[in-house]
Write an enzyme that holds these catalytic residues in place. Structure first.
Site, PDB file in Angstrom:
ATOM      1  N   HIS A 120       0.871  -1.107  -0.071  1.00 21.12           N
ATOM      2  CA  HIS A 120       0.108   0.040   0.118  1.00 21.12           C
ATOM      3  C   HIS A 120       1.110   1.304   0.006  1.00 21.12           C
ATOM      4  O   HIS A 120       0.425   2.210  -0.576  1.00 21.12           O
ATOM      5  CB  HIS A 120      -0.849  -0.112   1.268  1.00 21.12           C
ATOM      6  CG  HIS A 120      -2.184  -0.682   1.200  1.00 21.12           C
ATOM      7  ND1 HIS A 120      -3.086  -0.527   0.208  1.00 21.12           N
ATOM      8  CD2 HIS A 120      -2.505  -1.915   1.741  1.00 21.12           C
ATOM      9  CE1 HIS A 120      -4.036  -1.554   0.224  1.00 21.12           C
ATOM     10  NE2 HIS A 120      -3.884  -2.337   1.087  1.00 21.12           N
ATOM     11  N   ARG A 125     -11.338  -1.280 -15.349  1.00 21.45           N
ATOM     12  CA  ARG A 125     -11.132  -2.881 -15.027  1.00 21.45           C
ATOM     13  C   ARG A 125     -12.386  -2.963 -13.693  1.00 21.45           C
ATOM     14  O   ARG A 125     -12.014  -2.769 -12.634  1.00 21.45           O
ATOM     15  CB  ARG A 125      -9.926  -3.180 -14.398  1.00 21.45           C
ATOM     16  CG  ARG A 125      -8.684  -3.407 -15.426  1.00 21.45           C
ATOM     17  CD  ARG A 125      -7.410  -3.616 -14.811  1.00 21.45           C
ATOM     18  NE  ARG A 125      -6.346  -4.149 -16.011  1.00 21.45           N
ATOM     19  CZ  ARG A 125      -5.673  -3.378 -16.427  1.00 21.45           C
ATOM     20  NH1 ARG A 125      -5.482  -2.170 -16.262  1.00 21.45           N
ATOM     21  NH2 ARG A 125      -4.717  -3.983 -17.331  1.00 21.45           N
ATOM     22  N   ARG A 175     -15.172  -2.859 -18.592  1.00 24.14           N
ATOM     23  CA  ARG A 175     -15.127  -4.268 -18.830  1.00 24.14           C
ATOM     24  C   ARG A 175     -15.829  -5.122 -17.901  1.00 24.14           C
ATOM     25  O   ARG A 175     -15.845  -4.850 -16.817  1.00 24.14           O
ATOM     26  CB  ARG A 175     -13.689  -4.600 -18.923  1.00 24.14           C
ATOM     27  CG  ARG A 175     -13.383  -6.196 -18.857  1.00 24.14           C
ATOM     28  CD  ARG A 175     -11.921  -6.420 -19.000  1.00 24.14           C
ATOM     29  NE  ARG A 175     -11.306  -6.177 -17.708  1.00 24.14           N
ATOM     30  CZ  ARG A 175     -10.071  -6.665 -17.535  1.00 24.14           C
ATOM     31  NH1 ARG A 175      -9.054  -6.851 -18.562  1.00 24.14           N
ATOM     32  NH2 ARG A 175      -9.311  -6.497 -16.440  1.00 24.14           N
ATOM     33  N   GLU A 179      -7.763 -11.491 -26.208  1.00 17.60           N
ATOM     34  CA  GLU A 179      -6.787 -11.767 -25.259  1.00 17.60           C
ATOM     35  C   GLU A 179      -6.224 -13.228 -25.206  1.00 17.60           C
ATOM     36  O   GLU A 179      -5.630 -13.611 -24.275  1.00 17.60           O
ATOM     37  CB  GLU A 179      -7.010 -10.956 -24.027  1.00 17.60           C
ATOM     38  CG  GLU A 179      -8.016 -11.418 -23.140  1.00 17.60           C
ATOM     39  CD  GLU A 179      -8.322 -10.817 -21.812  1.00 17.60           C
ATOM     40  OE1 GLU A 179      -7.551 -10.069 -21.359  1.00 17.60           O
ATOM     41  OE2 GLU A 179      -9.475 -10.985 -21.309  1.00 17.60           O
ATOM     42  N   ASN A 206      -1.538  -8.098 -22.585  1.00 23.60           N
ATOM     43  CA  ASN A 206      -0.741  -8.763 -21.381  1.00 23.60           C
ATOM     44  C   ASN A 206      -1.111 -10.437 -21.311  1.00 23.60           C
ATOM     45  O   ASN A 206      -0.322 -11.291 -21.173  1.00 23.60           O
ATOM     46  CB  ASN A 206      -1.361  -8.202 -20.086  1.00 23.60           C
ATOM     47  CG  ASN A 206      -1.223  -6.618 -20.104  1.00 23.60           C
ATOM     48  OD1 ASN A 206      -0.582  -5.900 -20.818  1.00 23.60           O
ATOM     49  ND2 ASN A 206      -1.932  -5.923 -19.406  1.00 23.60           N
ATOM     50  N   ASP A 207      -2.512 -10.503 -21.606  1.00 30.32           N
ATOM     51  CA  ASP A 207      -2.874 -11.951 -21.702  1.00 30.32           C
ATOM     52  C   ASP A 207      -2.466 -12.811 -22.928  1.00 30.32           C
ATOM     53  O   ASP A 207      -2.192 -13.777 -22.809  1.00 30.32           O
ATOM     54  CB  ASP A 207      -4.302 -12.184 -21.194  1.00 30.32           C
ATOM     55  CG  ASP A 207      -4.504 -12.206 -19.550  1.00 30.32           C
ATOM     56  OD1 ASP A 207      -3.773 -12.778 -19.142  1.00 30.32           O
ATOM     57  OD2 ASP A 207      -5.550 -11.373 -19.176  1.00 30.32           O
ATOM     58  N   ARG A 254       2.312 -14.789 -16.847  1.00 34.18           N
ATOM     59  CA  ARG A 254       2.541 -13.305 -16.538  1.00 34.18           C
ATOM     60  C   ARG A 254       3.144 -12.674 -15.290  1.00 34.18           C
ATOM     61  O   ARG A 254       3.642 -11.885 -15.127  1.00 34.18           O
ATOM     62  CB  ARG A 254       1.542 -12.319 -17.294  1.00 34.18           C
ATOM     63  CG  ARG A 254       0.367 -12.406 -16.483  1.00 34.18           C
ATOM     64  CD  ARG A 254      -0.647 -11.801 -17.018  1.00 34.18           C
ATOM     65  NE  ARG A 254      -1.082 -10.590 -16.599  1.00 34.18           N
ATOM     66  CZ  ARG A 254      -2.336  -9.653 -17.026  1.00 34.18           C
ATOM     67  NH1 ARG A 254      -3.219 -10.185 -17.496  1.00 34.18           N
ATOM     68  NH2 ARG A 254      -2.165  -8.627 -16.666  1.00 34.18           N
ATOM     69  N   CYS A 260      -5.728  -2.378 -25.535  1.00 36.85           N
ATOM     70  CA  CYS A 260      -5.689  -1.734 -24.092  1.00 36.85           C
ATOM     71  C   CYS A 260      -4.616  -2.401 -23.213  1.00 36.85           C
ATOM     72  O   CYS A 260      -4.757  -2.125 -21.953  1.00 36.85           O
ATOM     73  CB  CYS A 260      -7.019  -1.976 -23.353  1.00 36.85           C
ATOM     74  SG  CYS A 260      -7.712  -3.571 -23.278  1.00 36.85           S
TER      75      CYS A 260
HETATM   76  C1  PEP Z   1      -4.649  -7.621 -20.893  1.00 36.96           C
HETATM   77  O1  PEP Z   1      -4.819  -8.913 -20.702  1.00 36.96           O
HETATM   78  O2  PEP Z   1      -3.676  -7.199 -21.737  1.00 36.96           O
HETATM   79  C2  PEP Z   1      -5.570  -6.471 -20.293  1.00 36.96           C
HETATM   80  C3  PEP Z   1      -5.611  -5.472 -20.609  1.00 36.96           C
HETATM   81  O3  PEP Z   1      -6.203  -7.301 -18.921  1.00 36.96           O
HETATM   82  P1  PEP Z   1      -5.802  -7.479 -17.713  1.00 36.96           P
HETATM   83  O4  PEP Z   1      -4.085  -6.753 -17.657  1.00 36.96           O
HETATM   84  O5  PEP Z   1      -6.781  -6.898 -16.839  1.00 36.96           O
HETATM   85  O6  PEP Z   1      -5.757  -8.898 -17.642  1.00 36.96           O
HETATM   86 MG    MG Z   2      -6.454  -9.676 -19.375  1.00 37.75          MG
END
Ligand code: PEP
Ligand code: MG
Length: 544
Positions: A188, A296, A332, A431, A454-455, A465, A502
């Site tokens: 935090h 999110r 989302r 994703e 990211n995913d 990840r 995103c």
């Molecule tokens: C992603 O997976 O790129 C994404 C934007 O969602 P999150 O990072 O919340 O899984």
């Molecule tokens: Mg994701």
């Protein structure tokens, strides 16, 4: 001159004077008491005083760092009222006939050890919170305030670690930077430092703390994590230059506010921002984002003790839509599961949670949760330009189920006479490799795609990840990932849908030109990256 290296958690350079954080740790002695009832009464009185102090800190945090981060102090107030915690203090006083300070200190040790030994990282972090509230209670019992008393001007606060309440209690105007010997980047305290716009370095090590003395000159580089005690003139000069060039870059970027995101040859792109909650809106507006490309929504669930109700969700979505005043807001549906676990969902422990019951899979398995969220979203839709986005899609039938659920909710609202907008856009996240590969079949069903790099990267490269040890195997510019994005872009456009990105890759300006050439329509990034991405777009010439 002595150099140390920690981990930078908020970028910027600070040059100031060391102020070693002096915690008013009450040294607690065990004494025998003849009247345990009187000790119990003292505990009650101290508790009331501690709660009053915490509610003041909460108000201060609310003003300075926003609701999400202020909530920790509400949790502290709740922890002070916790039955187990209070029973432990009471039992120690009654059974051992000892003073209240000792009973609180012993309870604090026992509870913090218990939390520290738990597997769950979130629970481990609660150990510091128990110590924090107990120290406050002991300070109140001893007639003290529990706060830092003496704070020189423009100081670099150096501490072993800082509890959240200690971080917020510091006078923001006088603190140039934080340095802690321990701590983790997701604590935090680190998050609060980022939100207070204060350069911070953590994990500087015990040796740093042994060498840092009050009044010493110190340079803190929040970009690189470098720390220099007692710098020589030449080093200091080089960091003053770095500060100047940081300031110039920042000022140059500010000039881009209000300017269009258009390439030299006239192609325009949308640059939106990602948020995790209502308190992110300030950053979105301050950085001149054209909309919100990813809210999110799971953070509403993560910050809650129980499933957020339709009303609670409605009021959060309404606030975001109203604040964005007609600019696009893409929310989302919740992405719980994998690394975002919540006790009250009572999900089974899984061998491979990233490949498990996550996000939309929970929504389709437990439609009542999905239904509540969609009702809140549609009810809020009349307050702005809403897009609803579904995560973790792998098939046509899932998208069809989502659309059917939206239709059901719209029909219900119509029957109940509750208004909703008929302009709500529906989109899906690309994703998973599956979604990218069948994007020609998915595109005709929706208004937009948003690529979650990211995913998409984790699933395409089979690299978790969350696993820091895999870093050398993860090529974020991997050709396979880029080809999947290109394929999705082509299929989106062929079927009349628009496409954004995103995931974190959207902010990687070395790829801006590549994305523009693929025909990406929108990039959604963390708010501080909006202007750097705008600059990259404006420097691109696609005619060459
Ligand atoms: C992603 O997976 O790129 C994404 C934007 O969602 P999150 O990072 O919340 O899984
Ligand atoms: Mg994701």
């Amino acid at each position: 001159m002595i150099r140390f290296k920690g981990k930078g958690v908020y970028g910027a350079v600070a040059i100031g004077t060391v102020s070693v954080f002096k915690r008013q740790e009450a040294s607690v002695r065990r004494t025998h008491v003849d009247d345990p009832a009187a000790e119990l009464a003292r505990v009650e009185q101290a508790k009331a005083q501690a709660i009053e102090q915490l509610s003041e800190i909460y108000e201060k945090a609310l003003r300075e760092v926003g609701e999400t981060h202020a909530q920790i102090f509400e949790i502290h107030m709740m922890m002070l009222e916790d039955d187990d915690y209070n029973e432990s203090i009471e039992n120690i006083i009654n059974t051992q006939s000892v003073n209240a300070e000792y009973a609180v200190a012993l309870t604090s040790d026992n509870f913090s050890e218990m939390f520290a030994s738990m597997d769950d990282a979130y629970m481990q972090a609660r150990a510091a919170d128990v110590k924090d509230i107990s120290n406050r209670l002991i300070a109140c019992l001893s007639g003290g305030g529990g706060e830092q008393s003496e704070q020189p001007d423009k100081m670099v606060v150096c501490a072993d670690d800082l509890a959240p309440s200690e971080t917020v209690s510091l006078d923001k105007e006088r603190v140039l930077a934080f340095v802690t010997a321990f701590g983790s980047s997701n604590s935090h305290t680190a998050i609060l430092a980022r939100n207070m716009n204060i350069p911070a370095v953590i994990s500087a090590g015990e040796e740093f703390l042994a060498q840092a003395k009050d009044g010493m000159k110190i340079i803190v580089d929040g970009h690189t994590g470098e720390l220099i005690l007692d710098p020589d003139e030449e080093t200091e000069r080089s960091y003053i230059e770095k500060q100047k060039s940081d300031a110039e870059k920042k000022a140059l970027l500010q000039q881009l506010k209000g300017k269009p995101n258009v390439t030299k040859d006239g192609r325009e792109i949308k640059i939106y921002a990602n948020i995790g909650g209502v308190d992110g809106i300030g950053g979105v507006l301050a950085n001149d984002a054209g909309g919100i490309g990813l809210f999110r929504s799971e953070f509403l669930y993560l910050e809650s003790e129980d499933y957020p109700t339709e009303e609670q969700q409605f009021s959060a979505y309404k606030k975001v839509l109203e604040s964005m005043a007609g600019k696009k807001v893409i929310i989302r549906t919740m992405d719980i599961g994998a690394d975002k676990q919540i006790d009250y969902f009572n999900l089974d422990k899984e061998e491979n949670p990233a490949l498990g019951l996550r996000a939309l899979r929970i929504c389709l398995t437990r439609p009542e949760i999905f239904h509540t969220q969609l009702r809140a979203l549609y009810r809020a839709s009349v307050y702005g330009e809403l897009g609803i986005m579904f995560p973790m899609i792998i098939s046509v039938s899932e998208v069809e189920e989502c659309i059917a659920m939206c239709d059901k909710v719209k029909k219900e609202l119509t029957d109940e006479g509750i208004p909703f907008s008929d302009k709500v856009e529906l989109g899906i996240m690309i994703e998973t490799p599956a979604a990218a590969v069948i994007s020609d079949r998915l595109a005709p069903l929706v208004d937009f795609f948003s690529v979650g790099t990211n995913d998409l990267t984790q699933y395409t490269l089979a690299c978790d990840r969350q696993n820091a040890k895999l870093e050398r195997f993860v090529d974020t510019h991997h050709e396979a990932v880029l080809r999947l994005i290109e394929m999705a872009a082509k299929n989106a456009h062929e079927h009349g849908a628009w496409i954004g990105i995103c995931g974190e890759l959207a902010a990687d300006t070395s790829l801006t030109e590549t994305f523009l050439r693929m025909g990406i329509d929108e990039l959604s990034v963390s708010a501080p990256f909006v202007l750097p991405v705008r600059q990259a777009v404006r420097n691109t010439d696609l005619s060459k």
